[in-house]
Design a protein around this motif. Structure first.
Motif, PDB file in Angstrom:
ATOM      1  N   PHE A  38       0.827  -1.206   0.000  1.00  0.00           N
ATOM      2  CA  PHE A  38       0.000   0.000   0.000  1.00  0.00           C
ATOM      3  C   PHE A  38       0.863   1.257   0.000  1.00  0.00           C
ATOM      4  N   ALA A  39       1.931   1.241   0.800  1.00  0.00           N
ATOM      5  CA  ALA A  39       2.808   2.405   0.864  1.00  0.00           C
ATOM      6  C   ALA A  39       3.449   2.664  -0.501  1.00  0.00           C
ATOM      7  N   ALA A  40       3.906   1.594  -1.144  1.00  0.00           N
ATOM      8  CA  ALA A  40       4.589   1.746  -2.436  1.00  0.00           C
ATOM      9  C   ALA A  40       3.671   2.315  -3.507  1.00  0.00           C
ATOM     10  N   ILE A  41       2.476   1.735  -3.640  1.00  0.00           N
ATOM     11  CA  ILE A  41       1.583   2.218  -4.706  1.00  0.00           C
ATOM     12  C   ILE A  41       1.055   3.616  -4.376  1.00  0.00           C
ATOM     13  N   SER A  42       0.905   3.924  -3.082  1.00  0.00           N
ATOM     14  CA  SER A  42       0.477   5.280  -2.702  1.00  0.00           C
ATOM     15  C   SER A  42       1.536   6.299  -3.099  1.00  0.00           C
ATOM     16  N   ILE A  43       2.786   5.958  -2.821  1.00  0.00           N
ATOM     17  CA  ILE A  43       3.889   6.861  -3.160  1.00  0.00           C
ATOM     18  C   ILE A  43       4.044   6.984  -4.673  1.00  0.00           C
ATOM     19  N   LEU A  44       3.956   5.871  -5.374  1.00  0.00           N
ATOM     20  CA  LEU A  44       4.070   5.909  -6.831  1.00  0.00           C
ATOM     21  C   LEU A  44       2.966   6.749  -7.454  1.00  0.00           C
ATOM     22  N   ALA A  65       8.504  13.760   0.903  1.00  0.00           N
ATOM     23  CA  ALA A  65       7.165  13.317   0.518  1.00  0.00           C
ATOM     24  C   ALA A  65       7.030  11.817   0.761  1.00  0.00           C
ATOM     25  N   SER A  66       8.078  11.057   0.407  1.00  0.00           N
ATOM     26  CA  SER A  66       8.071   9.611   0.643  1.00  0.00           C
ATOM     27  C   SER A  66       7.991   9.311   2.134  1.00  0.00           C
ATOM     28  N   MET A  67       8.760  10.044   2.927  1.00  0.00           N
ATOM     29  CA  MET A  67       8.779   9.840   4.374  1.00  0.00           C
ATOM     30  C   MET A  67       7.407  10.120   4.983  1.00  0.00           C
ATOM     31  N   ILE A  68       6.771  11.191   4.553  1.00  0.00           N
ATOM     32  CA  ILE A  68       5.463  11.573   5.103  1.00  0.00           C
ATOM     33  C   ILE A  68       4.393  10.551   4.744  1.00  0.00           C
ATOM     34  N   VAL A  69       4.359  10.143   3.480  1.00  0.00           N
ATOM     35  CA  VAL A  69       3.343   9.178   3.043  1.00  0.00           C
ATOM     36  C   VAL A  69       3.493   7.854   3.789  1.00  0.00           C
ATOM     37  N   GLU A 110       1.785   4.064   8.219  1.00  0.00           N
ATOM     38  CA  GLU A 110       2.140   3.305   9.425  1.00  0.00           C
ATOM     39  C   GLU A 110       1.336   3.803  10.620  1.00  0.00           C
ATOM     40  N   LEU A 111       1.135   5.104  10.724  1.00  0.00           N
ATOM     41  CA  LEU A 111       0.369   5.691  11.826  1.00  0.00           C
ATOM     42  C   LEU A 111      -1.077   5.208  11.802  1.00  0.00           C
ATOM     43  N   ILE A 112      -1.700   5.269  10.641  1.00  0.00           N
ATOM     44  CA  ILE A 112      -3.095   4.854  10.508  1.00  0.00           C
ATOM     45  C   ILE A 112      -3.244   3.360  10.794  1.00  0.00           C
ATOM     46  N   THR A 113      -2.320   2.559  10.256  1.00  0.00           N
ATOM     47  CA  THR A 113      -2.382   1.110  10.470  1.00  0.00           C
ATOM     48  C   THR A 113      -2.234   0.769  11.947  1.00  0.00           C
ATOM     49  N   TYR A 151      12.442   5.769  12.471  1.00  0.00           N
ATOM     50  CA  TYR A 151      11.898   4.872  11.456  1.00  0.00           C
ATOM     51  C   TYR A 151      11.278   5.639  10.295  1.00  0.00           C
ATOM     52  N   SER A 152      10.761   6.820  10.554  1.00  0.00           N
ATOM     53  CA  SER A 152      10.217   7.627   9.466  1.00  0.00           C
ATOM     54  C   SER A 152      11.309   7.987   8.466  1.00  0.00           C
ATOM     55  N   LEU A 153      12.497   8.309   8.992  1.00  0.00           N
ATOM     56  CA  LEU A 153      13.629   8.607   8.114  1.00  0.00           C
ATOM     57  C   LEU A 153      14.036   7.376   7.308  1.00  0.00           C
ATOM     58  N   ILE A 154      13.987   6.210   7.976  1.00  0.00           N
ATOM     59  CA  ILE A 154      14.320   4.959   7.280  1.00  0.00           C
ATOM     60  C   ILE A 154      13.313   4.700   6.176  1.00  0.00           C
ATOM     61  N   TRP A 155      11.995   4.843   6.515  1.00  0.00           N
ATOM     62  CA  TRP A 155      10.961   4.616   5.490  1.00  0.00           C
ATOM     63  C   TRP A 155      11.123   5.605   4.347  1.00  0.00           C
ATOM     64  N   GLY A 156      11.452   6.855   4.693  1.00  0.00           N
ATOM     65  CA  GLY A 156      11.638   7.860   3.654  1.00  0.00           C
ATOM     66  C   GLY A 156      12.771   7.489   2.715  1.00  0.00           C
ATOM     67  N   ALA A 157      13.881   7.021   3.290  1.00  0.00           N
ATOM     68  CA  ALA A 157      15.036   6.630   2.476  1.00  0.00           C
ATOM     69  C   ALA A 157      14.698   5.437   1.590  1.00  0.00           C
ATOM     70  N   LEU A 158      14.016   4.446   2.177  1.00  0.00           N
ATOM     71  CA  LEU A 158      13.655   3.248   1.409  1.00  0.00           C
ATOM     72  C   LEU A 158      12.699   3.592   0.268  1.00  0.00           C
TER      73      LEU A 158
END
Length: 259
Positions: A48-54, A71-75, A80-83, A113-120
């Protein structure tokens, strides 16, 4: 037929996300842990995160790397917050907890972890996704529909089975919450007897200690089904309340033995 591509991307990134989680936990714990919510080799939150970002970044006409990163980090963080929020509201327990991390929001997300998700996600958008597109684009739409259908059927079966397991765990947690009150009473009783009547009285509570130990083990033995054990192993925070109670009682017993 854009939806066909988004569906296959969802499964691809859900599997990649699962592989990353397994690798990370394998390095950290030194053993294999199926860390996804579902039984299969996929983590839907990554899909879900990937297709949302794409989808979202695809609508933005910018070449700013810094913008794409944040933008990637925020999305990813919002997902993750909602889940995490929904899971806690449904099961009255946090499936993960970042409360011990700095700059966290209710334990659901944290800056680290937000920074990690943003980088990934940034790496995914800039480097990985173009390769995935090249890999998928040669396939005819009909083949992709067939692949999507097969994955979707397996995914739905897995989801239904996991929901059934989760409902069973939730029911057992409710039973445990009721019994934990009894365990708390046992612990309090022992403490009061130690304070009021000394060591001899405390020694007479050995039967009560045995009852506590038996109940603690009984609670953990409640989760013997494969799906239940796997979920609790992947998300140990779900059962930490019981473990903390047992730990507190062990400390109490140690205090008794030292007197």
């Amino acid at each position: 037929m854009l939806i066909v591509y988004y569906i296959i991307y969802f499964f691809i990134y859900a599997i990649i996300g699962w592989a990353i989680e397994v690798t990370y936990n394998g390095i950290r714990e030194g053993k294999y842990i199926n860390c996804g919510v579902l039984n299969g080799p996929w983590c839907p939150i990554y899909g879900f995160a990937a297709i949302s970002i794409l989808f979202m970044l695809g609508k933005v006409n910018t070449y700013s790397k810094l913008f794409l990163f944040f933008a990637s980090m925020i999305v990813a963080s919002i997902i993750e917050l909602i889940t995490g929020f929904i899971l806690e509201k449904v099961f009255h327990k946090k499936w993960w907890d970042y409360s011990d991390k700095r700059f966290n929001i209710a334990g659901y997300i944290c800056a680290e972890y937000s920074l990690i998700w943003g980088a990934l996600c940034f790496i995914l958008y800039e480097a990985i996704h173009p390769m995935i597109v090249k890999l998928i684009s040669p396939f005819p739409i009909k083949i992709l529909i067939i692949i999507n259908s097969v994955f979707a059927i397996i995914f739905i079966v897995d989801t239904v089975a996991t929901i059934n397991t989760i409902l069973g765990i939730n029911k057992k947690f409710k039973e445990i919450e009721k019994s934990k009150t009894k365990l708390g009473e046992v612990t309090t009783e022992i403490g009061e007897r130690i304070a009021q009547k000394g060591i001899k009285t405390a020694e007479k509570t050995s039967d009560r200690r045995k009852e506590f130990d038996e109940r603690s083990q009984e609670f953990k033995n409640n989760f013997q089904k494969y799906g239940e054990k796997r979920l609790l192993k992947a998300f140990p925070n779900l059962i930490h309340d019981l473990e903390d109670k047992a730990y507190d009682f062990e400390n109490l017993k140690n205090r008794i033995s030292k007197k």
